[in-house]
Design a protein around this motif. Structure first.
Motif, PDB file in Angstrom:
ATOM      1  N   GLU A   1       0.832  -1.201   0.000  1.00 40.41           N
ATOM      2  CA  GLU A   1       0.000   0.000   0.000  1.00 40.41           C
ATOM      3  C   GLU A   1       0.865   1.248   0.000  1.00 40.41           C
ATOM      4  O   GLU A   1       1.976   1.268   0.534  1.00 40.41           O
TER       5      GLU A   1
ATOM      6  N   VAL B   1       2.525  18.389   2.558  1.00 36.99           N
ATOM      7  CA  VAL B   1       2.401  16.959   2.798  1.00 36.99           C
ATOM      8  C   VAL B   1       2.204  16.735   4.297  1.00 36.99           C
ATOM      9  O   VAL B   1       2.957  17.265   5.110  1.00 36.99           O
ATOM     10  N   GLU B   2       1.187  15.976   4.665  1.00 36.24           N
ATOM     11  CA  GLU B   2       0.979  15.700   6.076  1.00 36.24           C
ATOM     12  C   GLU B   2       1.420  14.279   6.423  1.00 36.24           C
ATOM     13  O   GLU B   2       2.090  14.055   7.419  1.00 36.24           O
ATOM     14  N   THR B   3       1.027  13.305   5.611  1.00 34.91           N
ATOM     15  CA  THR B   3       1.525  11.941   5.837  1.00 34.91           C
ATOM     16  C   THR B   3       1.905  11.278   4.531  1.00 34.91           C
ATOM     17  O   THR B   3       1.332  11.532   3.481  1.00 34.91           O
ATOM     18  N   LEU B   4       2.897  10.427   4.627  1.00 33.38           N
ATOM     19  CA  LEU B   4       3.335   9.567   3.535  1.00 33.38           C
ATOM     20  C   LEU B   4       3.486   8.194   4.150  1.00 33.38           C
ATOM     21  O   LEU B   4       4.165   8.030   5.164  1.00 33.38           O
ATOM     22  N   LYS B   5       2.850   7.207   3.547  1.00 29.28           N
ATOM     23  CA  LYS B   5       2.920   5.863   4.112  1.00 29.28           C
ATOM     24  C   LYS B   5       3.184   4.896   2.970  1.00 29.28           C
ATOM     25  O   LYS B   5       2.559   4.999   1.914  1.00 29.28           O
ATOM     26  N   GLU B   6       4.096   3.979   3.187  1.00 31.35           N
ATOM     27  CA  GLU B   6       4.413   3.027   2.124  1.00 31.35           C
ATOM     28  C   GLU B   6       4.864   1.726   2.762  1.00 31.35           C
ATOM     29  O   GLU B   6       5.772   1.736   3.591  1.00 31.35           O
ATOM     30  N   SER B   7       4.197   0.632   2.421  1.00 22.84           N
ATOM     31  CA  SER B   7       4.566  -0.627   3.051  1.00 22.84           C
ATOM     32  C   SER B   7       3.926  -1.818   2.371  1.00 22.84           C
ATOM     33  O   SER B   7       3.062  -1.673   1.517  1.00 22.84           O
TER      34      SER B   7
END
Lengths: 462, 483
Positions: A45, A55-61
């Motif tokens: 994701e 940019v407030e959040t960046l998520k990668e996994s």
């Protein structure tokens, strides 16, 4: 054009996890299970949220997990693990076999018959690698553009919960002791905006809009999403309460899907065999108005509810659930079909653990011919509902009561916004009182509905 | 094994490793980084048609890595706890920042551990046969309650969550969090009439809780009682009226009407209907509302929150005046307020945010009987399904599953389930009576926010709200009443 490359990726994945799933099934059988089934899920994701341009959040996994269901004769049990080490998988199998000694003998328990198993053929168009094709900065730009379009649309849009861009891919493998093994990949991406508008007296309203697709190329432009989000938010400004009244209610398409979901819950084999639904035992009877035809189709290429096989390895299919108001079929998995003496409709949904549930394919209400504007135009006084709060539906009794907001219809026009009201009735009557179905069917998820009008509901207010 | 050395003993982690991972997380700058290790084991059992049809167990483990740079948060997680995968995730999370590497504080500050749920044998490790006994006893008790109870579904679920949280500021916290719950759902049927009932409870308790304090029979009878009662329920009225809320679970009112609106993230962003109201009157003088994460054994309690901060009791509203917000590390820092220990997350896959723990209103002076007697025509609601709120416009709902009419100060007929809707910032200003009978719920609440579910508790004493909209169906000529 890309298909050979994708094939190559798929076959590589196939060897690893497919083999593992089959191996787990084999090991369960070697250790005494009378039947077994293994499911593996693997996914990635990415998500980003931009708020007020930053940019407030960046998520990668990514993550994966495995589950096994074993049968000890007519006793079933299941276990799962996110740890794929040899010891963990051993422990998972041992626990499943141990647990299958303490559950009850259930004469209807079991996996499907071998001849039921299989997979529909052809390219179902469920996976597109392009959801991850944007470079990092452009993904952020997608979210930023959606938010900016909303903020720029009108000076009354003064704040925002942000614009977002999400992408995900998922890979599912299912194997069982009848020799079935199947797998598929699906991709998904979405862009959304959640603006906040403020009226002169300081009162705030929030709404949202989004686009979702299996391929980036089919995603609506962030600018369009932001603009619609702004329009939906602005039309709520200045909302007031209305007097309690009995009026027709028009459900916008996103909310009309909730009515379809209530039907699904009511004809779900699990509710039916327990008599936990007022629709139990109503096969062949009129349960909705004449104009209502509801279809569940797990085979539509590119659909959000499409898969080559269901959670038990049975090829998906198209099921006519309601035809011209008459209940034609329940929605079933293997277990509930056996309980009811019917055939499964290939609606088994499968988590990592527990018994298979029942979930929709692409499940929708057939559209009619009128535009939503025509339907609203015919109403002297009523409610156009655009948001529900809470979950006040009871499928045992049909009692229905939900918090709502929307627009008041007066003289065939959307006259003013309303809020802090309730919409109440009984689903038995509501299905029969679906008096109009519009022509605006559009899939934004696995369940889709056009605009519908339902007569004689109680709107609770002052 | 010391339960608070779990990850060190299970995965061979060392403090040196943790420092190395934090350094990788701050390799592109940023002010703060933390690691959240989680190992969750769970069991669930379900009985249906008097058969144990489903039994499952599983484990889910992983590590989430967060990097904060200004208002920006980078997040990555891995379910593979090998050093390479953790370092990879740390470098991914690091991409949020762009600057010179920052060095984490060397040496962790270990606080003395609190112990709000000191179970000796966590229920996940207890004998499965005892859990089977629980669900079977619930099934039997519900069926024995009344022959009209035709369907019973009883479930038992427990989990043990071992966590380790370390931060680049020296934060170091470990906890082992048990959670167990039973649920009983019943369907009562007569000729042509059906109704459902539901009851359950639990907390951060060991298995013996269900053999002593709250037995399966207790939940089963309560569920069956509700189903039978609902067989005779009348249509609920529609419109604004006086509403009396019974003690306990109806506290979901507070959770929806004020709790969410006071979570600091919404107020930092000025998106809450409560933004800017600290110091202002938002409730009647009789209302004092707290969020308390430190209550022993409670479902919503935590020794430390999911950022390693000890939980506390925070006054949200004192005698009607708004005192403050529920915060996590990020909002505390950005808003210049203290961290109330409300940073929570569903799992290692999720970014923490301000969440409630156990939210309740302190007891008042009024006799509950007097409260009911004071109502000429209204609704007495004692059990609820759930609720929801739009924090921006403040509108909230909660759905009554057991309620009665009040006529001339007396509780009369049971009514069908109905949704109640109100406006968060002013509903508590209409609280005119507060009972002396504060009660917390049985331990069934799960709160959802931004797709993350966390266990919570709620509670109220008996309350009278002078005006609230009830979403029934009754027309004037069919026995109910409208205003």
């Amino acid at each position: 054009m890309h298909s050979t490359e994708l094939e190559a990726q798929d076959s590589k994945l196939r060897t690893d996890l497919r083999d593992l799933a089959q191996d787990i099934v084999r090991r369960a059988m070697n250790r005494g299970a009378t039947a077994s089934e293994c499911v593996i899920r693997d996914g990635d994701e990415f998500s980003t949220l931009v708020r007020l341009g930053q940019v407030e959040t960046l998520k990668e996994s990514g993550s994966k997990a495995i589950g096994v269901r074993v049968f000890n004769g007519k006793r079933a049990a299941s276990t799962y693990s996110s740890d794929f080490s040899r010891e963990s998988l051993d422990r998972m199998l041992t626990s499943a076999l141990d647990l299958s000694r303490i559950t009850s003998e259930d004469p209807y328990a079991g996996i499907p018959e071998p001849e039921q198993l299989g997979s529909i053929r052809g390219d179902l168009d469920l996976y597109s690698a392009d959801v991850y094709s944007l470079p990092g900065q452009e993904r952020i730009a997608y979210a930023r553009r959606a938010e900016k379009a909303a903020l720029d649309y009108d000076p009354r849009i003064k704040n925002s919960e942000g614009g977002s861009f999400d992408a995900a891919t998922g890979h599912k493998i299912l194997a069982n002791s009848h020799g079935f093994v199947g797998e598929y990949r699906r991709s998904y991406c979405s862009v959304a905006a959640v603006p906040i508008a403020q009226s002169e007296n300081g009162a705030m309203q929030r709404d949202y809009w989004f686009s979702v697709a299996r391929s980036l190329s089919r995603l609506e432009s962030p600018e369009h999403v932001g603009k619609v989000a702004a329009q939906r938010t602005l039309r709520r400004l200045g909302a007031k309460k209305v007097k309690t009244a009995h009026v027709p209610v028009v459900f916008d398409p996103l909310l009309a899907t909730s009515i379809l979901e209530h039907i699904f819950e009511g004809v779900n084999g699990d509710s039916v065999y327990r008599g936990a639904s007022f629709l139990a035992g109503k096969l062949g009877q009129k349960i909705a108005s004449q104009n209502v035809t509801v279809i569940d189709d797990g085979t539509m290429p590119g659909g959000f509810g499409t898969a080559p096989f269901d959670g038990e390895g049975i090829p998906t299919r198209r099921t006519l659930v309601i035809e011209n108001g008459v209940l034609k079929s329940y929605v079933l998995n293997t277990y509930t079909a056996k309980k009811l003496g019917l055939q499964t409709t290939a609606n088994a949904s499968r988590g990592l653990a527990g018994t298979p549930g029942i979930g929709p394919g692409n499940y929708f209400l057939q559209p009619g011919t009128k535009t939503p504007q025509q339907i609203i135009g015919e109403i002297k006084e009523g409610l156009y509902v655009t948001e529900f709060l809470g979950h006040g539906a009871n499928l045992v009794t049909g009692d229905y009561s939900r918090g709502a907001s929307g627009l008041w219809i007066y003289g065939g026009e959307l006259a003013f916004p309303v809020e802090e009201i309730t919409v109440a009735g009984n689903l038995k009557d509501m299905f029969l009182n679906i008096s109009e179905i519009a022509n605006d069917l559009e899939f934004r998820g696995a369940v889709a509905s056009p605009t519908v009008r339902i007569d004689d509901l109680t709107v609770g207010g002052e | 094994m010391d339960k608070n050395r779990f990850f060190f003993e299970h995965y061979g982690l060392t403090e040196r490793d943790l420092e190395r991972y934090l350094a990788a997380a701050l390799s592109a700058g940023g002010e703060y980084a933390d690691l959240y290790f989680e190992y969750l084991s769970s069991t669930s059992l379900m009985v249906d048609e008097s058969m144990v049809k489903s039994a499952s167990q599983g484990i889910s483990a992983g590590c989430g890595i967060r990097v904060i740079a200004g208002e920006r948060t980078g997040y990555a997680y891995t379910d593979d706890l090998s050093p390479e995968r953790i370092l990879h995730a740390a470098r991914t999370a690091a991409l949020i920042a762009s600057g010179p590497a920052k060095t984490p504080t060397i040496g962790f500050q270990k606080r003395p551990a609190r112990s709000l749920y000191p179970v000796t044998l966590p229920s996940v490790d207890a004998e499965i046969t005892a859990k089977v006994e629980l669900v079977m006893r619930a099934d039997q008790a519900a069926r024995a309650y009344d022959p009209r109870i035709k369907e019973v579904r009883a479930s038992y679920a427990d989990e043990l969550r071992n966590i380790l949280i370390v931060g680049s500021d020296g934060t170091f916290a470990e906890d082992s969090q048990p959670l167990a719950r039973m649920n009983v759902g019943c369907i009562a049927k007569t000729d042509g009439n059906s109704a459902r009932g539901s009851a359950g409870g639990g907390g951060r308790v060991a298995l013996d809780f269900f053999f002593g304090e709250k037995t399966p029979e207790y939940f089963a009878k309560e569920s069956a009682r509700q189903a039978i009662l609902q067989l005779d329920a009348r249509e609920a009225p529609a419109g604004e009226m006086e509403v009396v809320l019974g003690p306990g679970w109806p506290g979901v009112l507070l959770h929806e009407a004020v709790g969410h609106g006071l979570e600091a993230d919404f107020n930092r962003k000025q998106t809450s209907a409560f933004a800017g109201l600290v110091g202002k009157r938002v409730a009647s003088e009789k209302c004092t509302v707290v969020d308390n994460g430190t209550m022993p054994w409670r479902r919503g309690s935590l020794n430390v929150d999911d950022e390693g901060q000890p939980t506390q009791s925070t006054v949200l509203i004192e005698k009607g005046v708004l005192k403050g917000y529920l915060s996590d590390k990020l909002s505390a820092k950005l808003m210049g307020i203290s961290d109330t220990g409300n940073g929570r997350r569903e799992s290692y896959e999720h970014i923490p945010m301000p969440r409630m723990t156990n939210t309740y209103m302190l007891a008042g002076q009024d006799d509950p009987h007097d409260i009911v007697r004071s109502v000429k025509r209204g609704v007495y609601a004692v059990n609820f399904g759930g609720g929801q709120v739009d924090i921006t416009n403040g509108k909230f709902v909660f759905s009554a599953s057991e309620a009665y009419l009040i006529e001339d100060g007396r509780i009369t007929a049971p009514i069908k389930g109905a949704t109640l809707i109100g406006n968060g910032p002013d509903v508590l200003t209409r609280v005119s009576m507060v009972g002396n009978d504060l009660k917390l719920d049985e331990g069934v609440g799960t709160c959802g926010k931004d797709g993350q579910a966390v266990p919570v508790g709620v509670g109220i004493p008996t309350l009278k709200v002078d005006r609230l909209t009830v979403g029934g169906t009754a027309k004037k000529d069919t026995g109910g009443f409208m205003q």
